[in-house]
Scaffold this active site. Sequence first.
Site, short mmCIF file in Angstrom:
data_model
loop_
_atom_site.label_atom_id
_atom_site.label_comp_id
_atom_site.label_asym_id
_atom_site.label_seq_id
_atom_site.Cartn_x
_atom_site.Cartn_y
_atom_site.Cartn_z
CE LYS A 38 33.93 34.07 41.15
NZ LYS A 38 32.51 33.71 41.02
NE ARG A 136 27.27 31.53 36.00
CZ ARG A 136 27.89 32.30 36.91
NH1 ARG A 136 28.39 33.47 36.56
NH2 ARG A 136 28.01 31.91 38.15
CE1 TYR A 270 50.84 56.88 21.58
CE2 TYR A 270 50.15 55.98 23.69
CZ TYR A 270 51.05 56.02 22.64
OH TYR A 270 52.15 55.21 22.66
CG MET A 318 50.91 48.80 27.43
SD MET A 318 51.90 47.88 26.25
CE MET A 318 50.85 47.90 24.81
C1 LIG Z 1 31.70 34.26 42.00
C2 LIG Z 1 30.67 33.46 42.65
C3 LIG Z 1 30.24 33.76 43.95
C4 LIG Z 1 30.66 35.00 44.69
O1 LIG Z 1 29.98 36.11 44.14
P1 LIG Z 1 30.05 37.54 44.86
O2 LIG Z 1 29.10 38.37 44.09
O3 LIG Z 1 31.46 38.00 44.72
O4 LIG Z 1 29.66 37.33 46.26
C5 LIG Z 1 29.36 32.88 44.57
N1 LIG Z 1 28.90 31.80 43.90
C6 LIG Z 1 29.27 31.49 42.64
C7 LIG Z 1 28.71 30.29 41.98
C8 LIG Z 1 30.16 32.32 41.97
O5 LIG Z 1 30.51 32.04 40.72
#
Ligand SMILES: *Cc1c(COP(=O)(O)O)cnc(C)c1O
Length: 387
Positions: A38, A136, A270, A318
């Site tokens: 991801k 979540r 800055y 930037m």
């Molecule tokens: C991002 C994520 C992971 C991986 O997490 P790490 O801490 O990078 O190992 C695993 N499971 C879910 C559901 C995630 O969202």
Amino acid sequence: MTDLKRTWAEIDLDALAHNYRTIREKAGRNVKFLGVVKADAYGHGALRISKTLARLGADYLAVSSLDEAEELRIGGVELPLLILGHTPPTQVDKLIKYGITQTVTCEAKAYEYQAEAEKLGEKLKIHIKLDTGMSRLGFLCADSHFDECIKAIARSVSLPNLDVEGIFTHFAVSDEIGDQNREYTMKQFDLFMSVISALEKQGVTFRIRHCANSGAFANYPETYLDMVRPGLLTYGYGEYAKKLGLLPVMSEKTVIGTIKVLDKDTSISYGRLFTTSGRQRVGVLPIGYADGLFRSLSNGCALQLPYGKTKILGRICMDMCMIDLGDYPQSEVGDEVEIFGKNNPVESLAEYAGTIPYEIVCAVSKRVPRVFMEDGKVIERELGLKL
Ligand SMILES: *Cc1c(COP(=O)(O)O)cnc(C)c1O
């Protein structure tokens, strides 16, 4: 890299292969490996990372959204692909067309996905997500929710157009040490296992049960079950990566763009946070917060030069920042600077900025070309800008 004289990120695919093999070996033979790709593979370039993991033998990949999944399918990645987050039911046709596995996080969504899949006369592959303590995503299952959760999942998985392959949950503190964190993680794990066994008693089984993120992979081997999904460890960051002998995959580099010698009492950048206390040699680097170099690293964060460490002087702008070259009269325009990587660990930047390595690597922006290295050679370059 002589023609890349701005800022770039080297992605060491040999380090990725080393990490993958090390994780696999620790996981053991009967445990599948899911590569978490991801957020553009944590900033490393999702397509190339996914293809490399596929070639190495990964069993599954996970992304957070349909767009991320589509990018991989269009790019030719054929591995099973799990979307960890929400996909609107109106997109079920795409999930099916691309053969993507969708997470189902509550009963209402199971019915919505069922209705769409039924209209198409197809089956949608799904994994059930349990909320065991992250608050979540997922079916709530603790305490007063337990019985209803079992019934809701049993109803969901009996829907004819859903092909239920897996079940998973996610830990909140598996990467943090201490008795309370261990207790909380074990409570989450026990709850996960109780739900699975209550469902088994009703004849509901899952082919892939998974919950081990990086923290759990490092600290709780009992949580590996059928598949592990360590993200951060695969890329080689964090204290556990070091303990397991894993290697950082990304090195962000830039060059000294300009050198100037400032008089005493000259302020830099800055806000004038830094003023020279004598004549001072200073380098200007073509990297700023728009490249992902957090402004909170201003005025003091250490960077690596070929001849030793240096520090950022004054505020990060930037597109640029300034560094101290006072100790290095030999420095020249064009010399390489490692922002983070093998010599200047990303963990140090994270600590300086009050954040975690995840955020630093994810923030490396799309105008920073990713340069993929294998056997010490550049095999591909990728720029996220639309040219
Ligand atoms: C991002 C994520 C992971 C991986 O997490 P790490 O801490 O990078 O190992 C695993 N499971 C879910 C559901 C995630 O969202």
